[in-house]
Scaffold this motif. Structure first.
Motif, PDB file in Angstrom:
ATOM      1  N   ILE A 270       8.027  10.734  -4.770  1.00 19.44           N
ATOM      2  CA  ILE A 270       7.936  11.930  -5.593  1.00 19.44           C
ATOM      3  C   ILE A 270       6.460  12.264  -5.775  1.00 19.44           C
ATOM      4  O   ILE A 270       5.588  11.421  -5.517  1.00 19.44           O
ATOM      5  CB  ILE A 270       8.610  11.717  -6.970  1.00 19.44           C
ATOM      6  CG1 ILE A 270       7.968  10.541  -7.717  1.00 19.44           C
ATOM      7  CG2 ILE A 270      10.108  11.476  -6.793  1.00 19.44           C
ATOM      8  CD1 ILE A 270       8.546  10.295  -9.102  1.00 19.44           C
ATOM      9  N   PRO A 271       6.149  13.515  -6.157  1.00 15.55           N
ATOM     10  CA  PRO A 271       4.747  13.839  -6.423  1.00 15.55           C
ATOM     11  C   PRO A 271       4.137  12.825  -7.399  1.00 15.55           C
ATOM     12  O   PRO A 271       4.758  12.446  -8.381  1.00 15.55           O
ATOM     13  CB  PRO A 271       4.829  15.235  -7.036  1.00 15.55           C
ATOM     14  CG  PRO A 271       6.065  15.826  -6.442  1.00 15.55           C
ATOM     15  CD  PRO A 271       7.033  14.687  -6.334  1.00 15.55           C
ATOM     16  N   GLY A 272       2.952  12.380  -7.097  1.00 12.96           N
ATOM     17  CA  GLY A 272       2.306  11.335  -7.890  1.00 12.96           C
ATOM     18  C   GLY A 272       2.248  10.006  -7.179  1.00 12.96           C
ATOM     19  O   GLY A 272       1.487   9.113  -7.582  1.00 12.96           O
ATOM     20  N   VAL A 273       3.044   9.840  -6.119  1.00 15.92           N
ATOM     21  CA  VAL A 273       3.008   8.625  -5.305  1.00 15.92           C
ATOM     22  C   VAL A 273       2.250   8.957  -4.019  1.00 15.92           C
ATOM     23  O   VAL A 273       2.751   9.661  -3.150  1.00 15.92           O
ATOM     24  CB  VAL A 273       4.419   8.120  -4.959  1.00 15.92           C
ATOM     25  CG1 VAL A 273       4.338   6.885  -4.068  1.00 15.92           C
ATOM     26  CG2 VAL A 273       5.203   7.801  -6.228  1.00 15.92           C
ATOM     27  N   GLY A 274       1.037   8.457  -3.912  1.00 15.54           N
ATOM     28  CA  GLY A 274       0.230   8.701  -2.725  1.00 15.54           C
ATOM     29  C   GLY A 274       0.705   7.837  -1.566  1.00 15.54           C
ATOM     30  O   GLY A 274       0.811   6.613  -1.708  1.00 15.54           O
ATOM     31  N   HIS A 275       0.984   8.461  -0.440  1.00 10.50           N
ATOM     32  CA  HIS A 275       1.519   7.706   0.683  1.00 10.50           C
ATOM     33  C   HIS A 275       0.515   6.721   1.263  1.00 10.50           C
ATOM     34  O   HIS A 275       0.874   5.599   1.641  1.00 10.50           O
ATOM     35  CB  HIS A 275       2.013   8.668   1.761  1.00 10.50           C
ATOM     36  CG  HIS A 275       3.328   9.299   1.423  1.00 10.50           C
ATOM     37  ND1 HIS A 275       4.187   9.802   2.372  1.00 10.50           N
ATOM     38  CD2 HIS A 275       3.948   9.510   0.231  1.00 10.50           C
ATOM     39  CE1 HIS A 275       5.270  10.286   1.789  1.00 10.50           C
ATOM     40  NE2 HIS A 275       5.129  10.141   0.486  1.00 10.50           N
ATOM     41  N   GLN A 276      -0.737   7.125   1.363  1.00  9.04           N
ATOM     42  CA  GLN A 276      -1.737   6.231   1.945  1.00  9.04           C
ATOM     43  C   GLN A 276      -1.893   4.969   1.097  1.00  9.04           C
ATOM     44  O   GLN A 276      -1.931   3.850   1.617  1.00  9.04           O
ATOM     45  CB  GLN A 276      -3.085   6.951   2.075  1.00  9.04           C
ATOM     46  CG  GLN A 276      -4.147   6.103   2.781  1.00  9.04           C
ATOM     47  CD  GLN A 276      -5.438   6.890   3.015  1.00  9.04           C
ATOM     48  OE1 GLN A 276      -5.519   8.090   2.733  1.00  9.04           O
ATOM     49  NE2 GLN A 276      -6.449   6.222   3.534  1.00  9.04           N
ATOM     50  N   GLY A 277      -1.960   5.142  -0.205  1.00 15.10           N
ATOM     51  CA  GLY A 277      -2.082   3.983  -1.090  1.00 15.10           C
ATOM     52  C   GLY A 277      -0.847   3.108  -1.057  1.00 15.10           C
ATOM     53  O   GLY A 277      -0.937   1.873  -1.093  1.00 15.10           O
ATOM     54  N   LEU A 278       0.340   3.734  -0.994  1.00 12.02           N
ATOM     55  CA  LEU A 278       1.583   2.974  -0.935  1.00 12.02           C
ATOM     56  C   LEU A 278       1.656   2.152   0.345  1.00 12.02           C
ATOM     57  O   LEU A 278       2.016   0.961   0.312  1.00 12.02           O
ATOM     58  CB  LEU A 278       2.767   3.935  -1.014  1.00 12.02           C
ATOM     59  CG  LEU A 278       4.162   3.326  -0.846  1.00 12.02           C
ATOM     60  CD1 LEU A 278       4.427   2.279  -1.921  1.00 12.02           C
ATOM     61  CD2 LEU A 278       5.228   4.417  -0.874  1.00 12.02           C
ATOM     62  N   LEU A 279       1.315   2.744   1.471  1.00 12.20           N
ATOM     63  CA  LEU A 279       1.331   2.013   2.734  1.00 12.20           C
ATOM     64  C   LEU A 279       0.339   0.864   2.708  1.00 12.20           C
ATOM     65  O   LEU A 279       0.595  -0.219   3.268  1.00 12.20           O
ATOM     66  CB  LEU A 279       1.025   2.959   3.896  1.00 12.20           C
ATOM     67  CG  LEU A 279       2.115   3.984   4.212  1.00 12.20           C
ATOM     68  CD1 LEU A 279       1.617   5.020   5.210  1.00 12.20           C
ATOM     69  CD2 LEU A 279       3.355   3.291   4.754  1.00 12.20           C
ATOM     70  N   HIS A 280      -0.781   1.057   2.044  1.00 11.38           N
ATOM     71  CA  HIS A 280      -1.772  -0.015   1.920  1.00 11.38           C
ATOM     72  C   HIS A 280      -1.198  -1.189   1.122  1.00 11.38           C
ATOM     73  O   HIS A 280      -1.376  -2.365   1.503  1.00 11.38           O
ATOM     74  CB  HIS A 280      -3.030   0.528   1.246  1.00 11.38           C
ATOM     75  CG  HIS A 280      -4.086  -0.519   0.999  1.00 11.38           C
ATOM     76  ND1 HIS A 280      -4.805  -1.123   2.017  1.00 11.38           N
ATOM     77  CD2 HIS A 280      -4.534  -1.074  -0.161  1.00 11.38           C
ATOM     78  CE1 HIS A 280      -5.645  -2.002   1.498  1.00 11.38           C
ATOM     79  NE2 HIS A 280      -5.505  -1.986   0.186  1.00 11.38           N
ATOM     80  N   LEU A 281      -0.489  -0.894   0.032  1.00  7.10           N
ATOM     81  CA  LEU A 281       0.101  -1.957  -0.788  1.00  7.10           C
ATOM     82  C   LEU A 281       1.170  -2.729  -0.024  1.00  7.10           C
ATOM     83  O   LEU A 281       1.234  -3.969  -0.092  1.00  7.10           O
ATOM     84  CB  LEU A 281       0.702  -1.359  -2.061  1.00  7.10           C
ATOM     85  CG  LEU A 281      -0.275  -0.812  -3.105  1.00  7.10           C
ATOM     86  CD1 LEU A 281       0.495  -0.125  -4.226  1.00  7.10           C
ATOM     87  CD2 LEU A 281      -1.140  -1.933  -3.664  1.00  7.10           C
ATOM     88  N   ILE A 282       2.010  -2.010   0.720  1.00  8.14           N
ATOM     89  CA  ILE A 282       3.056  -2.686   1.499  1.00  8.14           C
ATOM     90  C   ILE A 282       2.428  -3.546   2.593  1.00  8.14           C
ATOM     91  O   ILE A 282       2.863  -4.681   2.840  1.00  8.14           O
ATOM     92  CB  ILE A 282       4.021  -1.651   2.099  1.00  8.14           C
ATOM     93  CG1 ILE A 282       4.801  -0.949   0.980  1.00  8.14           C
ATOM     94  CG2 ILE A 282       4.990  -2.315   3.083  1.00  8.14           C
ATOM     95  CD1 ILE A 282       5.643   0.209   1.456  1.00  8.14           C
ATOM     96  N   THR A 283       1.402  -3.035   3.221  1.00  6.02           N
ATOM     97  CA  THR A 283       0.724  -3.789   4.274  1.00  6.02           C
ATOM     98  C   THR A 283       0.091  -5.065   3.729  1.00  6.02           C
ATOM     99  O   THR A 283       0.234  -6.156   4.307  1.00  6.02           O
ATOM    100  CB  THR A 283      -0.349  -2.916   4.943  1.00  6.02           C
ATOM    101  OG1 THR A 283       0.279  -1.767   5.523  1.00  6.02           O
ATOM    102  CG2 THR A 283      -1.086  -3.689   6.024  1.00  6.02           C
ATOM    103  N   ARG A 284      -0.589  -4.954   2.594  1.00  8.66           N
ATOM    104  CA  ARG A 284      -1.211  -6.142   1.994  1.00  8.66           C
ATOM    105  C   ARG A 284      -0.169  -7.174   1.600  1.00  8.66           C
ATOM    106  O   ARG A 284      -0.357  -8.378   1.799  1.00  8.66           O
ATOM    107  CB  ARG A 284      -2.020  -5.737   0.755  1.00  8.66           C
ATOM    108  CG  ARG A 284      -3.357  -5.082   1.068  1.00  8.66           C
ATOM    109  CD  ARG A 284      -4.150  -4.851  -0.200  1.00  8.66           C
ATOM    110  NE  ARG A 284      -4.349  -6.100  -0.953  1.00  8.66           N
ATOM    111  CZ  ARG A 284      -4.818  -6.144  -2.203  1.00  8.66           C
ATOM    112  NH1 ARG A 284      -5.110  -5.017  -2.837  1.00  8.66           N
ATOM    113  NH2 ARG A 284      -4.981  -7.298  -2.813  1.00  8.66           N
ATOM    114  N   LEU A 285       0.949  -6.720   1.026  1.00 10.27           N
ATOM    115  CA  LEU A 285       2.008  -7.630   0.626  1.00 10.27           C
ATOM    116  C   LEU A 285       2.560  -8.371   1.834  1.00 10.27           C
ATOM    117  O   LEU A 285       2.716  -9.606   1.813  1.00 10.27           O
ATOM    118  CB  LEU A 285       3.124  -6.840  -0.066  1.00 10.27           C
ATOM    119  CG  LEU A 285       4.398  -7.620  -0.429  1.00 10.27           C
ATOM    120  CD1 LEU A 285       4.091  -8.687  -1.470  1.00 10.27           C
ATOM    121  CD2 LEU A 285       5.488  -6.664  -0.927  1.00 10.27           C
TER     122      LEU A 285
END
Length: 398
Positions: A270-285
């Motif tokens: 939804i608006p407010g969830v940045g895709h680039q930042g989200l992908l970074h978090l999933i990648t780090r995890l």
């Protein structure tokens, strides 16, 4: 009630489209070809300039351009005719490609999603043309919406998409709501790689399955944290991070430690969830879990579709809101698209302002016994006409 368009022709076109099986299935190459030919012949019969171009073999885009009586804005109507499979045919109460009208309902796969919308938008554009209007109308039936949206991506790269389209009405079923916002979507997969070993000697291998379990738990926690952070959108609801496919091991080789394990994710933002930042978090995890288990990891983003957040003050939205109120006599309800549409791609790749509104229930797509009320088709056709006249600032009939 006297309507400003050919009622019988709208219904007949919707019926003819439903009767064409345009579902993607193994061995089927000509998915939209027959429907594209029908639509191209129909629109050429109105004197429109129509192009039919394959974006893949058997997957054509059909685009018509209708020039008005003078300079002005450009409005696009957009839809698709590919459908999902019927699934288990025996579970349906009627033949999936019936196309019959029974008790005021058009029956069949794709009736709501979204062949009725396509018929409505074509005949709405025809009615506006017959009345006369300034500017230009584009009618686009784009391929592969139910897949990777290849048709919308191809159109967004075209000269026509960059020629000054001022607003797009996507004619998907939304239950009478005017939807200026839509959820984003990320489809991705995570592959963990270890070392195969005998089940009696697991210490000689590196089992990817326990790490996959840890990853699933970590993704669930990440979903919870992000949901708490961004809250619920008033029209789109919650953020979702959903594992949808798991692959590891072989049931016929239960005594083998699997080297590889994979998970596919369907993420709805939804608006407010940045895709680039989200992908970074999933990648780090994933990288941390893999590193702790002595594994390697590969992450593949299959598709990345950001949320659509067209302002409610945009002219194309306001025209649709006022048209709905004029035609139905009821205030328009602003809503949101729970999935993605071709409008997502047109906004992302071509920067176009899009809004979604069309005949059919909001939650009926992809279900068995799909139907759309005929009156809903006719109402939406009337709303499209009124919206086009308002947006193009054309005179209305007395």
């Amino acid at each position: 009630m006297t309507r400003a368009f050919d009622v019988d022709a709208v219904v007949a076109l919707a019926q003819a489209l439903v009767r064409l099986p345009t579902a993607v299935a193994p061995g089927v190459e000509e998915v939209e070809t027959a429907a594209a030919a029908l639509l191209a012949d129909t629109m050429r019969g109105f004197g429109w300039a129509v192009t039919v171009d394959d974006v893949e073999c058997g997957r054509p885009n059909v685009v018509a351009v209708i020039d008005g009586t003078g300079p002005g804005r450009t409005l696009m109507f957009e839809g698709h005719v590919d459908v999902v499979t019927p699934g288990e045919v025996d579970s349906w109460s009627f033949p999936p490609y019936s196309g019959d009208v029974v008790d005021g309902r058009l029956l069949g796969r794709g009736s709501a999603d979204m062949k009725a919308g396509v018929a409505a938008m074509i005949h709405a554009a025809r009615a506006v043309q017959q009345q006369g209007f300034p500017g230009r109308i584009i009618v686009g039936i784009l391929a592969d919406e139910e897949g990777m949206m290849l048709g919308a991506k191809d159109f967004a790269r075209s000269d026509l998409a960059g020629s000054g389209i001022d607003g797009v009405i996507v004619c998907e079923p939304e239950g009478g709501e005017v939807c200026a916002v839509a959820k984003g979507a990320i489809r991705m997969r995570v592959d963990l790689q270890g070392v195969m070993a005998h089940g009696a000697m697991p210490h000689q291998g590196r089992n990817s399955l326990p790490a996959l379990g840890s990853l699933l738990m970590g993704l669930s926690e990440l979903e919870r944290q992000i949901s708490e952070s961004v809250g619920s959108h008033p029209h789109l609801g919650n953020f979702y991070l959903t594992p949808t496919v798991l692959a590891a091991g072989d049931p016929s080789q239960v005594n083998v430690i699997p080297a590889s394990a994979s998970v596919w994710l369907d993420i709805r933002t939804i608006p407010g969830v940045g895709h680039q930042g989200l992908l970074h978090l999933i990648t780090r995890l994933a990288e941390q879990i893999a590193d702790d288990a002595g594994l390697t990891v590969a992450i593949t983003v299959i598709d990345d579709r950001p949320p659509v957040n067209t302002p409610e003050t945009a002219d194309v939205v306001r025209a649709l809101v006022l048209a709905h109120e004029t035609v139905t006599g009821r205030p328009a309800v602003l809503g949101g698209v729970p999935g993605t549409t071709d409008g997502t791609i047109l906004t992302r790749d071509a920067g176009l302002e899009t809004v979604v509104y069309g005949p059919g229930g909001k939650w009926i797509a992809h279900t068995k016994d799909e139907f759309v009320a005929v009156e809903d088709i006719l109402t939406c056709t009337e709303v499209y006409i009124e919206a086009a006249l308002r947006f193009l600032d054309a005179p209305r009939p007395n």
